[in-house]
Design a protein around this motif. Structure first.
Motif, PDB file in Angstrom:
ATOM      1  N   ASP A  18       0.792  -1.198   0.050  1.00 57.31           N
ATOM      2  CA  ASP A  18       0.034  -0.018   0.060  1.00 57.31           C
ATOM      3  C   ASP A  18       0.798   1.327  -0.005  1.00 57.31           C
ATOM      4  O   ASP A  18       0.341   2.384  -0.134  1.00 57.31           O
ATOM      5  CB  ASP A  18      -1.009   0.116   1.255  1.00 57.31           C
ATOM      6  CG  ASP A  18      -0.274  -0.075   2.546  1.00 57.31           C
ATOM      7  OD1 ASP A  18       0.621  -0.350   2.479  1.00 57.31           O
ATOM      8  OD2 ASP A  18      -0.901   0.245   3.620  1.00 57.31           O
ATOM      9  N   ARG A  21       2.147   3.341  -3.557  1.00 56.02           N
ATOM     10  CA  ARG A  21       1.689   4.404  -4.619  1.00 56.02           C
ATOM     11  C   ARG A  21       2.049   5.862  -4.087  1.00 56.02           C
ATOM     12  O   ARG A  21       2.603   6.396  -5.230  1.00 56.02           O
ATOM     13  CB  ARG A  21       0.096   4.376  -4.235  1.00 56.02           C
ATOM     14  CG  ARG A  21      -0.575   5.636  -4.675  1.00 56.02           C
ATOM     15  CD  ARG A  21      -1.680   5.745  -5.540  1.00 56.02           C
ATOM     16  NE  ARG A  21      -3.042   4.822  -5.487  1.00 56.02           N
ATOM     17  CZ  ARG A  21      -3.594   4.522  -6.318  1.00 56.02           C
ATOM     18  NH1 ARG A  21      -3.236   4.828  -7.649  1.00 56.02           N
ATOM     19  NH2 ARG A  21      -4.781   3.962  -6.275  1.00 56.02           N
ATOM     20  N   SER A 109      -3.850   7.201   1.987  1.00 59.96           N
ATOM     21  CA  SER A 109      -3.445   6.202   0.943  1.00 59.96           C
ATOM     22  C   SER A 109      -2.784   5.207   1.818  1.00 59.96           C
ATOM     23  O   SER A 109      -1.619   5.030   1.917  1.00 59.96           O
ATOM     24  CB  SER A 109      -2.504   6.942  -0.021  1.00 59.96           C
ATOM     25  OG  SER A 109      -2.367   5.810  -1.280  1.00 59.96           O
ATOM     26  N   GLN A 135      -7.750   1.368  -1.744  1.00 61.00           N
ATOM     27  CA  GLN A 135      -6.761   0.109  -2.253  1.00 61.00           C
ATOM     28  C   GLN A 135      -7.413  -0.867  -2.379  1.00 61.00           C
ATOM     29  O   GLN A 135      -6.982  -2.047  -3.389  1.00 61.00           O
ATOM     30  CB  GLN A 135      -5.216   0.165  -1.815  1.00 61.00           C
ATOM     31  CG  GLN A 135      -4.759   1.593  -1.931  1.00 61.00           C
ATOM     32  CD  GLN A 135      -3.128   1.637  -1.622  1.00 61.00           C
ATOM     33  OE1 GLN A 135      -2.535   0.536  -1.457  1.00 61.00           O
ATOM     34  NE2 GLN A 135      -2.699   2.865  -1.424  1.00 61.00           N
ATOM     35  N   VAL A 179      -8.615   1.798  -6.947  1.00 64.43           N
ATOM     36  CA  VAL A 179      -7.798   1.127  -8.077  1.00 64.43           C
ATOM     37  C   VAL A 179      -8.829   0.229  -8.790  1.00 64.43           C
ATOM     38  O   VAL A 179      -8.566  -0.300  -9.707  1.00 64.43           O
ATOM     39  CB  VAL A 179      -6.906  -0.002  -7.636  1.00 64.43           C
ATOM     40  CG1 VAL A 179      -5.532   0.598  -6.744  1.00 64.43           C
ATOM     41  CG2 VAL A 179      -7.624  -0.964  -6.576  1.00 64.43           C
ATOM     42  N   PHE A 202      -2.745   1.247  -9.684  1.00 65.92           N
ATOM     43  CA  PHE A 202      -1.505   1.403  -9.234  1.00 65.92           C
ATOM     44  C   PHE A 202      -0.454   1.533 -10.478  1.00 65.92           C
ATOM     45  O   PHE A 202      -0.669   1.283 -11.551  1.00 65.92           O
ATOM     46  CB  PHE A 202      -0.783   0.159  -8.353  1.00 65.92           C
ATOM     47  CG  PHE A 202      -1.663  -0.111  -6.914  1.00 65.92           C
ATOM     48  CD1 PHE A 202      -1.554   0.740  -6.071  1.00 65.92           C
ATOM     49  CD2 PHE A 202      -2.462  -1.162  -7.095  1.00 65.92           C
ATOM     50  CE1 PHE A 202      -2.163   0.861  -4.790  1.00 65.92           C
ATOM     51  CE2 PHE A 202      -3.151  -1.356  -5.720  1.00 65.92           C
ATOM     52  CZ  PHE A 202      -3.026  -0.628  -4.906  1.00 65.92           C
ATOM     53  N   SER A 204       3.845   1.444 -11.755  1.00 63.67           N
ATOM     54  CA  SER A 204       5.351   0.840 -11.277  1.00 63.67           C
ATOM     55  C   SER A 204       6.515   1.743 -12.033  1.00 63.67           C
ATOM     56  O   SER A 204       6.004   2.378 -13.030  1.00 63.67           O
ATOM     57  CB  SER A 204       5.303  -0.580 -11.760  1.00 63.67           C
ATOM     58  OG  SER A 204       6.869  -1.046 -11.271  1.00 63.67           O
ATOM     59  N   SER A 329      -1.683  -4.640  -7.849  1.00 60.55           N
ATOM     60  CA  SER A 329      -0.675  -3.759  -8.178  1.00 60.55           C
ATOM     61  C   SER A 329       0.633  -4.523  -8.726  1.00 60.55           C
ATOM     62  O   SER A 329       1.380  -4.076  -9.409  1.00 60.55           O
ATOM     63  CB  SER A 329      -0.216  -3.233  -6.699  1.00 60.55           C
ATOM     64  OG  SER A 329       0.325  -4.240  -5.962  1.00 60.55           O
ATOM     65  N   ASP A 406       4.375   5.808 -13.445  1.00 55.94           N
ATOM     66  CA  ASP A 406       4.177   6.529 -12.269  1.00 55.94           C
ATOM     67  C   ASP A 406       3.641   7.922 -12.431  1.00 55.94           C
ATOM     68  O   ASP A 406       2.995   8.387 -11.555  1.00 55.94           O
ATOM     69  CB  ASP A 406       5.446   6.365 -11.440  1.00 55.94           C
ATOM     70  CG  ASP A 406       6.760   6.596 -12.165  1.00 55.94           C
ATOM     71  OD1 ASP A 406       6.637   6.688 -13.538  1.00 55.94           O
ATOM     72  OD2 ASP A 406       7.687   6.956 -11.802  1.00 55.94           O
TER      73      ASP A 406
END
Length: 424
Positions: A18, A21, A109, A135, A179, A202, A204, A329, A406
């Motif tokens: 979590d 993010r 978040s 999430q 999400v 999410f 990466s 995620s 991202d």
């Protein structure tokens, strides 16, 4: 310059899904002119490992860390949730911050849901809007459809408190980020409200994979073996996942029976969130009689070590969940690893569409239990086809994937922040 207070109790260097993010978003928030402060809990009070690489990174912004009641004490009365153990400490620290500085917005978040109740507390005390990043489901009704024997320990009492706290908090928030569209839609309907929401998956970062290479991160699970086809699943085996996982393992069994010359081994890495957890995937493998071809490491490995495991794999698997709202995620680092992905997911899960549009590998979908069982042959075909090619590479649609970078995800959050501030 707008000022953002981010509540993320498990912020780095702890390795929890979590917090990533926020970890990836803050540099982009700052680049866009937002002043960020994170409210977190000191790592020694969190029941999750400290990532050795994250522990070397500097905090990207001001981070206020608080203590919590030791879980060794609270578990004597059956209470381990960090949100309860750190609630008063987070409240006091938040009060000091909000008294000392004029923040524009509070952003929760986290999956430490009890901490989200502070949004209503601070809104009433300081007249400050707050956003909840859902999430995962807070009050999870999934187990209500399951036999009592399939429910986790203490489900009844956990569900009771989750129901009360969610009802206390959600109707008073100013906006929801999620999400999956299923979560905010369910909450708006459940409480007869119409809170604005934004569906933001999410992300990466390619930079994380560059760190793996630059620091020469080692694979803690297996050594690369050209004589073995090494298949990997990283991440938790969630409550809705055993049936799809069983179907996938049955497919592997059939493939191995028809291709005895192939040396296939499947690794499950970090399959449980609980510390010192028992195996979850291995008992299913034993039921299917493929336990000799399966290795499971229930405890979580380092975030960057998990990325190295993905890079060393021949291909990755993603047994999805029976829950239609399930999202993962892990699919974004999966895609960035540039290894083929075989996914067995619910047709309504966002995972299905993203993997298909990214062209990251074969995606087999199902709608219910009966349809899931009928998909075993399709999974076998996908595995056999991938092995027959001999080259485990992907042809990812990077133009489509850029929507999930991202930077893109952070900019979507910023856009929603501005919308909420205008309405407030």
């Amino acid at each position: 310059m707008p000022k953002l207070l981010i509540v993320c109790p498990t912020f780095q260097p702890v390795n929890t899904p979590d917090q990533h993010r926020i970890r990836l978003s803050i540099p982009w928030f700052q680049k866009a002119g937002w002043e960020c402060t994170v409210l977190a809990v000191e790592p020694q009070y969190i029941e999750a490992p400290v990532d050795p690489v994250l522990s070397q990174l500097e905090d990207p912004c001001k981070v206020i860390r608080v203590k919590a009641i030791s879980s060794g004490i609270t578990r004597r009365i059956g209470l381990g949730n960090l949100g309860y153990r750190a609630w008063w400490q987070l409240k006091r620290a938040g009060n000091r911050l909000l008294n000392a500085k004029q923040f524009d917005l509070v952003y929760f978040s986290t999956t430490v849901f009890p901490a989200m109740t502070l949004g209503r507390v601070w809104k009433r005390k300081f007249d400050i809007p707050f956003i909840l990043d859902m999430q995962d489901p807070w009050r999870n009704d999934y187990y209500l459809t399951q036999p009592k024997t399939n429910r986790p320990p203490k489900f009844k009492i956990a569900y009771y408190f989750d129901s009360i706290l969610e009802k206390y908090t959600v109707p008073h928030c100013d906006g929801l980020i999620s999400v999956s569209e299923a979560y905010p839609s369910t909450l708006n309907k459940r409480y007869n409200i119409n809170k604005p929401f934004s569906v933001i998956p999410f992300a990466s970062s390619r930079l994380d994979f560059e760190i793996v290479k630059q620091l020469n991160i080692q694979n803690p699970v297996f050594k690369k073996d050209v004589d073995q086809i090494q298949v990997v699943y990283t991440g938790a085996v969630t409550p809705g996942m055993p049936l799809p996982l069983k179907t996938m393992l049955k497919a592997f069994k059939s493939v191995m029976e028809h291709n005895p010359e192939q040396n296939i081994h499947i690794y499950f890495v970090g399959s449980s969130y609980a510390p010192n957890a028992k195996s979850i995937a291995l008992p299913i493998a034993e039921e299917v009689s493929v336990e000799n071809c399966v290795t499971e490491i229930p405890d979580r490995v380092g975030y960057f070590e998990a990325m190295k495991v993905m890079k060393d794999a021949d291909f990755l698997i993603l047994p999805g969940s029976m829950e239609a709202g399930y999202t993962a995620s892990k699919i974004y680092p999966y895609i960035l690893s540039e290894k083929p992905i075989i996914a067995l997911t619910h047709v309504k899960s966002s995972v299905s569409a993203i993997l298909k549009d990214c062209n990251a590998g074969p995606v087999i979908t199902f709608n219910d239990k009966d349809e899931l069982q009928a998909r075993q042959g399709a999974v076998e075909e996908a595995i056999s086809s991938l092995i027959a090619k001999g080259k485990f590479k992907t042809d990812v649609n990077w133009e489509f994937y850029s929507e999930f970078s991202d930077e893109t995800m952070a900019n979507k959050q910023i856009s929603f922040f501005k919308t909420i501030l205008k309405q407030s």
